[in-house]
Design a protein around this motif. Sequence first.
Motif, PDB file in Angstrom:
ATOM      1  N   GLN A   1      -5.770   7.489  -1.723  1.00  0.00           N
ATOM      2  CA  GLN A   1      -7.111   6.373  -0.620  1.00  0.00           C
ATOM      3  C   GLN A   1      -5.916   5.829   0.122  1.00  0.00           C
ATOM      4  N   LEU A   2      -5.116   4.845  -0.650  1.00  0.00           N
ATOM      5  CA  LEU A   2      -4.189   4.125  -0.427  1.00  0.00           C
ATOM      6  C   LEU A   2      -2.754   5.220   0.417  1.00  0.00           C
TER       7      LEU A   2
ATOM      8  N   ALA B   1       0.540  -0.769   0.414  1.00  0.00           N
ATOM      9  CA  ALA B   1      -0.231   0.213   0.008  1.00  0.00           C
ATOM     10  C   ALA B   1       1.237   1.359  -0.075  1.00  0.00           C
ATOM     11  N   ARG B   2       1.767   1.203   1.109  1.00  0.00           N
ATOM     12  CA  ARG B   2       2.955   2.351   0.599  1.00  0.00           C
ATOM     13  C   ARG B   2       3.497   3.008  -0.726  1.00  0.00           C
TER      14      ARG B   2
ATOM     15  N   ALA C   1       0.517   3.643  -2.894  1.00  0.00           N
ATOM     16  CA  ALA C   1       0.453   5.518  -2.892  1.00  0.00           C
ATOM     17  C   ALA C   1       0.806   6.755  -3.297  1.00  0.00           C
TER      18      ALA C   1
ATOM     19  N   GLU D   1      -4.075   7.640   2.874  1.00  0.00           N
ATOM     20  CA  GLU D   1      -4.594   7.859   3.737  1.00  0.00           C
ATOM     21  C   GLU D   1      -4.452   5.932   4.464  1.00  0.00           C
ATOM     22  N   ASP D   2      -4.964   5.270   3.762  1.00  0.00           N
ATOM     23  CA  ASP D   2      -4.143   4.497   4.645  1.00  0.00           C
ATOM     24  C   ASP D   2      -3.340   3.786   5.027  1.00  0.00           C
ATOM     25  N   ALA D   3      -2.087   3.913   4.660  1.00  0.00           N
ATOM     26  CA  ALA D   3      -0.964   3.813   4.529  1.00  0.00           C
ATOM     27  C   ALA D   3      -0.874   4.802   6.083  1.00  0.00           C
ATOM     28  N   ASP D   4      -0.912   6.117   6.148  1.00  0.00           N
ATOM     29  CA  ASP D   4      -0.705   6.507   7.625  1.00  0.00           C
ATOM     30  C   ASP D   4      -1.124   6.260   8.446  1.00  0.00           C
ATOM     31  N   ALA D   5      -2.663   5.316   8.252  1.00  0.00           N
ATOM     32  CA  ALA D   5      -3.205   4.940   9.666  1.00  0.00           C
ATOM     33  C   ALA D   5      -2.217   3.885   9.717  1.00  0.00           C
ATOM     34  N   LEU D   6      -2.608   2.793   8.861  1.00  0.00           N
ATOM     35  CA  LEU D   6      -1.247   1.497   9.185  1.00  0.00           C
ATOM     36  C   LEU D   6       0.330   2.233   9.806  1.00  0.00           C
TER      37      LEU D   6
ATOM     38  N   THR E   1      -6.765   6.083  -6.757  1.00  0.00           N
ATOM     39  CA  THR E   1      -6.153   5.379  -5.197  1.00  0.00           C
ATOM     40  C   THR E   1      -5.008   5.020  -4.877  1.00  0.00           C
TER      41      THR E   1
END
Length: 360
Positions: free
Chosen positions: A237-238, A148-149, A152, A240-245, A234
């Motif tokens: 969105q990824l 994901a990173r 991103a 944001e997800d990668a930052d949270a993870l 995409t």
Amino acid sequence: MTGPAPEVAALRVAVRSCLADVPAGSLVLVACSGGADSLALAAATAFVAQRAGLRAGAVVVDHGLQPRSDVVAAGAGRVCRALGLDPVDVVRVEVGAAGGPEAAARDARYAALDAAASRHTAQAVLLGHTLDDQAETVLLGLARGSGARSLAGMPARRGVLRRPLLDVPRTTTRAACEALGLEPWDDPTNGPAGAAAPGAHGPRPPLRSRVRHEVLPVLESVLGPGVRDALARTARQLAEDADALDLAARELLAQAQVQHDGVGAGLAVLDVGVLAGAPAAVRRRALRAALVGAGVPAGALHRSHVLAVDALVTDWHGQGAVALPGGRRAARSCGRLAVGAAEVAPPTEPGRPAASTREQ
């Protein structure tokens, strides 16, 4: 009285938003190759900076990889000065071979930009990457099977570097140059020439150029004209997800650390029980950070290494230490996972002897 062309206005809005947090009087630099994207960015930055109370300059990097590259770089410098940018540095760099020609050129370029920012105490260095560049980056990441990173794409900000045009298509920068009477230089390695045909003579163009001129047009002909926007969306969105993870992984690593001089000091000692209770995506991110913090070179660290270390946590059956790049290893004993130099002994809990092959 008419306003600027819509494309010119769009670039100015993007730059103004990007620089909104930069204090008045600060210097910002534009990385300008003379191509349409960076030239349009330079013009927009010169306009915005003057009205925002900022100083704006430019850095032109000459990689020396093409004939007359010095002439092209000097020309880009003259255009930047004509736009009112000051200072304007034209810097020649030596490109090595590590990682291949594209990666080596990128590393040399970013090193030159970092040096210029330090030399002039610049608050930001603006890069002209567009929505199209972001789409190409995501597509290349997909082809490599990246996580994901990587998918991103390029971040809007990283350190002193900023990319104000990631939501702006390449057609807009070209139209802005035309509206402003600017004549961009077209890098021949970015064009479709030689993209070619099997058996064609001469060097093949860079992989990114082939994706741009061969792969994306095919995708758009089959899937429709919105492929570039979808890939860039995409990436957002990824990101944001990668930052949270990544945040969750940092918190997990802090909870699992059991040695005060652990991560970041060349040795990581972690509590297996804490790690084992975390979701796989968070745990593996935490392990990767621990490995890098313990001295494993990030560029040589692959998913297979992380999975092998993860198995010491979740699939323990007495296996030996995992060899890692950079002369490091990971070993488990007595509920502890240690990552460090190859000669480091497996960890033990206070008051307990080290186990030989299985935990006691």
